[in-house]
Design a protein around this motif. Sequence first.
Motif, short mmCIF file in Angstrom:
data_model
loop_
_atom_site.label_atom_id
_atom_site.label_comp_id
_atom_site.label_asym_id
_atom_site.label_seq_id
_atom_site.Cartn_x
_atom_site.Cartn_y
_atom_site.Cartn_z
N ILE A 1 33.38 52.59 36.94
CA ILE A 1 32.27 51.64 36.83
C ILE A 1 32.29 50.73 38.05
O ILE A 1 33.32 50.12 38.36
N LEU A 2 31.17 50.66 38.74
CA LEU A 2 31.04 49.79 39.91
C LEU A 2 30.34 48.50 39.48
O LEU A 2 29.30 48.55 38.84
N PHE A 3 30.92 47.36 39.86
CA PHE A 3 30.32 46.08 39.50
C PHE A 3 30.70 45.03 40.55
O PHE A 3 31.70 45.21 41.27
N PRO A 4 29.93 43.96 40.72
CA PRO A 4 28.58 43.81 40.19
C PRO A 4 27.60 44.72 40.93
O PRO A 4 27.87 45.10 42.07
N ASN A 5 26.53 45.08 40.29
CA ASN A 5 25.53 45.95 40.90
C ASN A 5 24.14 45.56 40.40
O ASN A 5 23.87 45.74 39.21
N PRO A 6 23.31 44.95 41.24
CA PRO A 6 23.47 44.77 42.69
C PRO A 6 24.45 43.65 43.03
O PRO A 6 24.81 42.85 42.18
N ARG B 1 41.19 45.63 43.28
CA ARG B 1 40.85 45.27 44.65
C ARG B 1 39.34 45.29 44.83
O ARG B 1 38.63 46.08 44.21
N LYS B 2 38.83 44.42 45.72
CA LYS B 2 37.41 44.32 45.99
C LYS B 2 37.08 44.90 47.36
O LYS B 2 37.92 44.90 48.26
N ILE B 3 35.84 45.38 47.50
CA ILE B 3 35.34 45.87 48.79
C ILE B 3 34.30 44.87 49.29
O ILE B 3 33.31 44.61 48.60
N GLU C 1 27.96 40.24 48.08
CA GLU C 1 29.20 39.93 48.80
C GLU C 1 30.28 40.98 48.66
O GLU C 1 30.91 41.35 49.65
N PHE C 2 30.53 41.47 47.43
CA PHE C 2 31.60 42.42 47.24
C PHE C 2 31.29 43.31 46.04
O PHE C 2 30.44 42.99 45.21
N ILE C 3 31.99 44.45 45.97
CA ILE C 3 31.92 45.32 44.80
C ILE C 3 33.34 45.66 44.38
O ILE C 3 34.28 45.59 45.18
N GLN C 4 33.49 46.02 43.13
CA GLN C 4 34.79 46.36 42.58
C GLN C 4 34.63 47.59 41.69
O GLN C 4 33.56 47.80 41.09
N ILE C 5 35.67 48.42 41.60
CA ILE C 5 35.62 49.65 40.80
C ILE C 5 36.58 49.55 39.63
O ILE C 5 37.79 49.32 39.82
N TYR C 6 36.04 49.70 38.43
CA TYR C 6 36.88 49.74 37.23
C TYR C 6 37.16 51.21 36.89
O TYR C 6 36.26 52.04 36.87
N GLY C 7 38.43 51.52 36.63
CA GLY C 7 38.79 52.88 36.25
C GLY C 7 39.69 53.56 37.27
O GLY C 7 40.01 54.73 37.14
N ILE C 8 40.11 52.83 38.31
CA ILE C 8 41.04 53.36 39.31
C ILE C 8 42.42 52.77 39.05
O ILE C 8 42.57 51.56 38.93
N TYR C 9 43.42 53.63 38.96
CA TYR C 9 44.77 53.16 38.62
C TYR C 9 45.78 53.42 39.72
O TYR C 9 46.95 53.11 39.58
N GLU C 10 45.35 54.03 40.81
CA GLU C 10 46.20 54.20 41.97
C GLU C 10 45.31 54.23 43.21
O GLU C 10 44.10 54.38 43.11
N SER C 11 45.91 54.05 44.37
CA SER C 11 45.14 53.94 45.60
C SER C 11 44.30 55.19 45.86
O SER C 11 44.79 56.32 45.71
N GLY D 1 34.94 62.74 45.98
CA GLY D 1 34.55 63.25 44.67
C GLY D 1 33.41 62.45 44.08
O GLY D 1 32.26 62.59 44.46
N LYS D 2 33.72 61.57 43.14
CA LYS D 2 32.72 60.79 42.42
C LYS D 2 31.89 59.95 43.38
O LYS D 2 32.42 59.26 44.25
N THR D 3 30.56 59.99 43.21
CA THR D 3 29.64 59.21 44.03
C THR D 3 28.85 58.26 43.14
O THR D 3 28.31 58.67 42.12
N ILE D 4 28.81 56.99 43.53
CA ILE D 4 28.14 55.96 42.74
C ILE D 4 27.12 55.24 43.62
O ILE D 4 27.44 54.80 44.73
N LYS D 5 25.92 55.12 43.10
CA LYS D 5 24.85 54.44 43.83
C LYS D 5 24.90 52.93 43.52
O LYS D 5 25.13 52.52 42.39
#
Length: 349
Positions: free
Chosen positions: A282-287, A322-324, A290-300, A341-345
């Motif tokens: 899950i990518l948030f916040p969207n839109p 971590r935030k981007i 300043e930054f985006i963050q991904i929920y569901g990643i447990y390793e780099s 792999g996974k692509t998120i708009k």
Amino acid sequence: MKHQIIFFVFQVFIGINLFSQTVDVVSGLEGTGRILYYEDELYFSQYEGNEISKINITKPNPVIIQVLGGLETPNGILLNGTDLYFADSETKSIYKIEITNSNPIPTLVVSGLGHPVGLLLNNNDLYISDVLDNIIYKININDSNPSLEIIASNLLSPNEMVLSDSYLYIAEYDANRIVKINITEPSPIPIEVVGNLEGPTSFFLYNNDLYISEYTGGRISKIDITEASPVAEEVLTNLDGPTGLIIIGNALYIAEFDSGKIIKTILDILTVPDNLKISPLILFPNPSSEFIQIYGIYESQKYSIMDVFGKRVIHGSISENRKINIQSLSSGVYFLKINEGKTIKFRKI
């Protein structure tokens, strides 16, 4: 369709395998050429309808909205920010409009062409293909009164162009082939890349694969540009005069000149790596601004952010919590790809 009525395509960025089924997106068009994507909307030129139009592809039954009418056979279009450049073949000129203006007024960019078709922007250099003069021209869009510079001549109905490194690939409609020139050379000589095509008008580049729209052949084919003697491989057939193409998310949109339609086919996106299947991403916040963050990643994981034309604008590694930072991006739509792999708009505002 006469060879002067030619169009082009775009660079895209998602690994694909096409299903054979297509569905109509919109019909009743008059000679649709190139397609552009901007904030949920497809912009397209109608060569025989003498206008530039748009539709909102998020709507189940999109309505055709006129962006600019009263033109004389509009051909190639491209976006530079919110400036839409278009080639008007009858007036032998290139114009631009501001698409955020509800009543845009065309501004002349350059005139004195023969029959301009394809447009490609590389930094401040605008490349123009001319099917009547059989020339590739170049101008600097920052010049107040730009002059036409000949880059390549003696071509046979040059149409769409795409740039890879220092090589400009050109579709020669009447020669049924793709050639390339090195734009860093003072007098580049066209080199044949692939022949035996059927009316190549448009193409897009994904990694090393060049996807080609063959108008008279009614198909989309592709080649690997890294091969010494590439052979065209069929991707999609039984099309009705394909011209422009673009990939958005997991859908390939195709302009069919002869049927007066824009159609689409759903693509088979690359599978998600096993270590990403533990939970949905899950990518948030969207839109976001300043930054985006991904929920569901447990390793780099490695990631890339690409714009709608497939250009990588940010890349790096991301891990849990971590935030981007996306503050450097211009407003618009982007795609985040995790580990190829996974692509998120998402949208930057």
